[in-house]
Scaffold this motif. Structure first.
Motif, PDB file in Angstrom:
ATOM      1  N   LEU A 361      58.210  13.396  43.714  1.00  0.00           N
ATOM      2  CA  LEU A 361      59.501  12.998  43.247  1.00  0.00           C
ATOM      3  C   LEU A 361      59.968  13.787  41.915  1.00  0.00           C
ATOM      4  O   LEU A 361      61.304  14.225  41.976  1.00  0.00           O
ATOM      5  N   GLY A 362      59.098  14.054  40.895  1.00  0.00           N
ATOM      6  CA  GLY A 362      59.580  14.930  39.950  1.00  0.00           C
ATOM      7  C   GLY A 362      60.099  16.391  40.209  1.00  0.00           C
ATOM      8  O   GLY A 362      61.167  16.420  39.685  1.00  0.00           O
ATOM      9  N   ILE A 459      54.402   0.718  36.323  1.00  0.00           N
ATOM     10  CA  ILE A 459      55.804   0.873  35.580  1.00  0.00           C
ATOM     11  C   ILE A 459      55.576   2.720  35.070  1.00  0.00           C
ATOM     12  O   ILE A 459      56.418   3.712  35.129  1.00  0.00           O
ATOM     13  N   ASP A 460      54.386   3.018  34.330  1.00  0.00           N
ATOM     14  CA  ASP A 460      54.114   4.144  33.599  1.00  0.00           C
ATOM     15  C   ASP A 460      54.235   5.065  34.779  1.00  0.00           C
ATOM     16  O   ASP A 460      54.780   6.328  34.443  1.00  0.00           O
ATOM     17  N   ALA A 465      56.452   9.886  37.003  1.00  0.00           N
ATOM     18  CA  ALA A 465      56.920  10.808  37.940  1.00  0.00           C
ATOM     19  C   ALA A 465      58.614  10.913  38.085  1.00  0.00           C
ATOM     20  O   ALA A 465      58.932  12.056  38.396  1.00  0.00           O
ATOM     21  N   MET A 466      59.244  10.159  37.447  1.00  0.00           N
ATOM     22  CA  MET A 466      60.728  10.522  37.512  1.00  0.00           C
ATOM     23  C   MET A 466      60.977  11.442  36.489  1.00  0.00           C
ATOM     24  O   MET A 466      61.902  12.312  36.311  1.00  0.00           O
ATOM     25  N   GLU A 467      60.200  11.696  35.330  1.00  0.00           N
ATOM     26  CA  GLU A 467      60.216  12.616  34.283  1.00  0.00           C
ATOM     27  C   GLU A 467      59.517  14.049  34.838  1.00  0.00           C
ATOM     28  O   GLU A 467      59.405  14.947  33.890  1.00  0.00           O
ATOM     29  N   GLY A 468      58.784  13.826  36.136  1.00  0.00           N
ATOM     30  CA  GLY A 468      58.287  15.058  36.425  1.00  0.00           C
ATOM     31  C   GLY A 468      56.727  15.392  35.804  1.00  0.00           C
ATOM     32  O   GLY A 468      56.294  16.374  35.825  1.00  0.00           O
ATOM     33  N   MET A 469      56.282  14.456  35.229  1.00  0.00           N
ATOM     34  CA  MET A 469      54.954  14.486  34.676  1.00  0.00           C
ATOM     35  C   MET A 469      53.760  14.063  35.325  1.00  0.00           C
ATOM     36  O   MET A 469      52.706  13.956  34.850  1.00  0.00           O
TER      37      MET A 469
END
Ligand code: GDP
Length: 474
Positions: A361-362, A459-460, A465-469
């Motif tokens: 995703l990231g 949630i974390d 994942a959205m932040e690519g981390m």
């Protein structure tokens, strides 16, 4: 870009930067020109050969109809709903009775799809396999053929888990719904109770000031069935369904089987063009000359236009439901493509990752062409499902919106996995797991299932994942 990367077993970012260094700005889902393909592959030490099949297919994809060639076509309708709420009865009633003008007797056999003519001369095509599993299985194969979904709800019961599923599946596909409030002949039926429960799900029927059409019916006794069909036609009119009948036919396979006496028989639905006896067709990996065509009553037909289902004889095998078909002028060409497809499919199924995973995703977001994250959420109790769903939705940013396309209480089922495959969604289980069949299907479809037992952990991870981390799962 993405496909080329996975075929070469490198990351899409590497392909993108190779394109950049050639002066071509691309994103993950972009198609590359033949020249660029050759050069990029060369960078990674691969040589590309173009098959005639590739060229032929891309030539056909670009065949776009002119507005003046388009004529109205009949709507194609699927019936969905909870078990025992009356899907089969509704389809049977329409199939067997004379809502059909001027025709004597009903259609006796199940053939996958049938077309009925109403008293006013208008036509509707019904897909004769009820349920959202069939609907979404088709969609997972890339064939969206349904124009309108009838959601059957028994008015002596409640909005049930599969009712919710059916609604989610229709909404995920962007297919308008008509609610059939069934079994109103029963003394204990309470349609208002259903309207109430629907409104709690943000589905407001017309009688309650909303824009979703609904109709009280009795599928068993046929009450108000004509009114229901009128509403289907009304919805169809708003959709302005059109197709070009004056070209070689294309469409989708509905079902296929081997018949002892007649060989392989396939029920197919023409989507555009007109299919004729004697045409040479390619359907998925199968091909052959159409030896005979039959309508839903088993009567021979010479030709079939858009939205018309027909049973055909003459293919060299049984294609899969959801396979696309089209007519070829040249028999040899169709055969070559059929063989190449089979090879390609075999090779690609080994190499390509078909669906989105949280790890990927990231990267996709970083590439900038990713706008919506679809999530399917299953949990052990309603409270935690709602809580998790709320908090996940709050992770939406200006760039990426989070859509919970389906949520529910209970195990992760095959139907959930199919929906994930069709909508490229992430599956999240909270204190629930996937059943054995669902697990097998998820492996086959390469759908990742993430399970959690702590809300903030889920949630974390989505946030990271959205932040690519997110560090990849091992
Ligand atoms: P499906 O599982 O959704 O396909 O449901 P069916 O069509 O098999 O119907 C389940 C049961 O409900 C059957 O026993 C039907 O006869 C009955 N049923 C279906 N529609 C009606 C109806 O309008 N009125 C009454 N009284 N019974 C119905």
């Amino acid at each position: 870009v993405g496909e080329l990367a996975s075929l070469m077993n490198v990351s899409p970012t590497e392909v993108i930067s190779a394109c950049f260094s050639l002066g071509v700005m691309v994103t993950m889902n972009q198609r590359l020109e033949a020249d660029t393909l050759l050069l990029v592959a060369d960078e990674f030490g691969y040589k590309i050969e173009f098959s005639d099949a590739d060229l032929e297919e891309s030539a056909v994809e670009e065949d776009v109809d002119k507005e003046e060639d388009l004529l109205p076509r009949a709507p194609i309708v699927t019936v969905m709903g909870h078990v025992d709420h009356g899907k089969t009865s509704l389809l049977d009633y329409i199939r067997k009775t004379n809502v059909i003008a001027g025709e004597s007797g009903g259609i006796t056999q199940h053939v996958g799809a049938y077309n009925v003519k109403l008293e006013n001369g208008q036509r509707i095509t019904f897909l004769d396999t009820p349920g959202h599993e069939a609907f979404t299985a088709m969609r997972a194969r890339g064939a969206q053929i349904t124009d309108i979904a009838i959601i059957v709800i028994a008015a002596d019961d409640d909005v049930m888990p599969q009712t919710k599923e059916a609604i989610s599946h229709a909404q995920a596909a962007g297919v308008p719904m008509i609610i059939a409030l069934n079994k109103v002949d029963k003394p204990n039926s309470n349609p208002d109770n259903i309207r109430q429960q629907l409104s709690a799900m943000n589905i407001l029927v017309e009688e309650w000031g909303g824009n979703v059409q609904s109709q009280e019916v009795s599928a068993k006794f046929g009450n108000n069935m004509d009114a229901l069909l009128e509403k289907v036609l009304l919805q169809a009119e708003m959709l302005e369904l059109k197709a070009n009948p004056n070209k070689n036919a294309q469409g989708v396979v509905i079902e296929a089987s081997l018949d002892k006496g007649r060989g392989y028989i396939s029920t197919i639905l023409v989507q555009s063009g007109t299919l004729k006896v004697g045409d040479y067709i390619l359907a998925g990996k199968n091909h052959g000359k159409v030896k005979a065509m039959l309508d839903e009553r088993g009567k021979p037909m010479e030709s079939a236009g858009p939205s018309i289902p027909v049973t055909i004889l003459g293919l060299d095998g049984a294609p899969t439901a959801g396979d696309k078909f089209r007519v070829f002028a040249d028999e040899r060409e169709a055969k070559t493509i059929a063989t190449k497809r089979e090879q390609l499919q075999r090779e690609q199924s080994i190499r390509t990752k078909k669906h989105l995973t949280l790890d990927e995703l990231g990267r996709r977001i970083a590439l900038g062409d990713f706008k919506e994250l679809n999530i399917i959420l299953k949990g052990d109790v309603d409270g935690s499902v709602e809580a998790l769903s709320d908090q996940l939705q709050r992770l939406s940013t200006e760039e990426i919106s989070i859509n919970i396309i389906h949520k529910g209480v209970g195990q992760i089922t095959e139907s959930d996995v199919l929906l994930a495959a069709a909508s490229d969604a992430i599956m999240i289980g909270f204190n629930v797991r996937a059943g054995a069949n669902a697990k097998d299907l998820a492996d086959k479809e390469e759908i990742e299932i993430r399970t959690y037992s702590v809300i903030y952990k889920a949630i974390d991870e989505v946030k990271e994942a959205m932040e690519g981390m997110l560090s990849p799962e091992i």
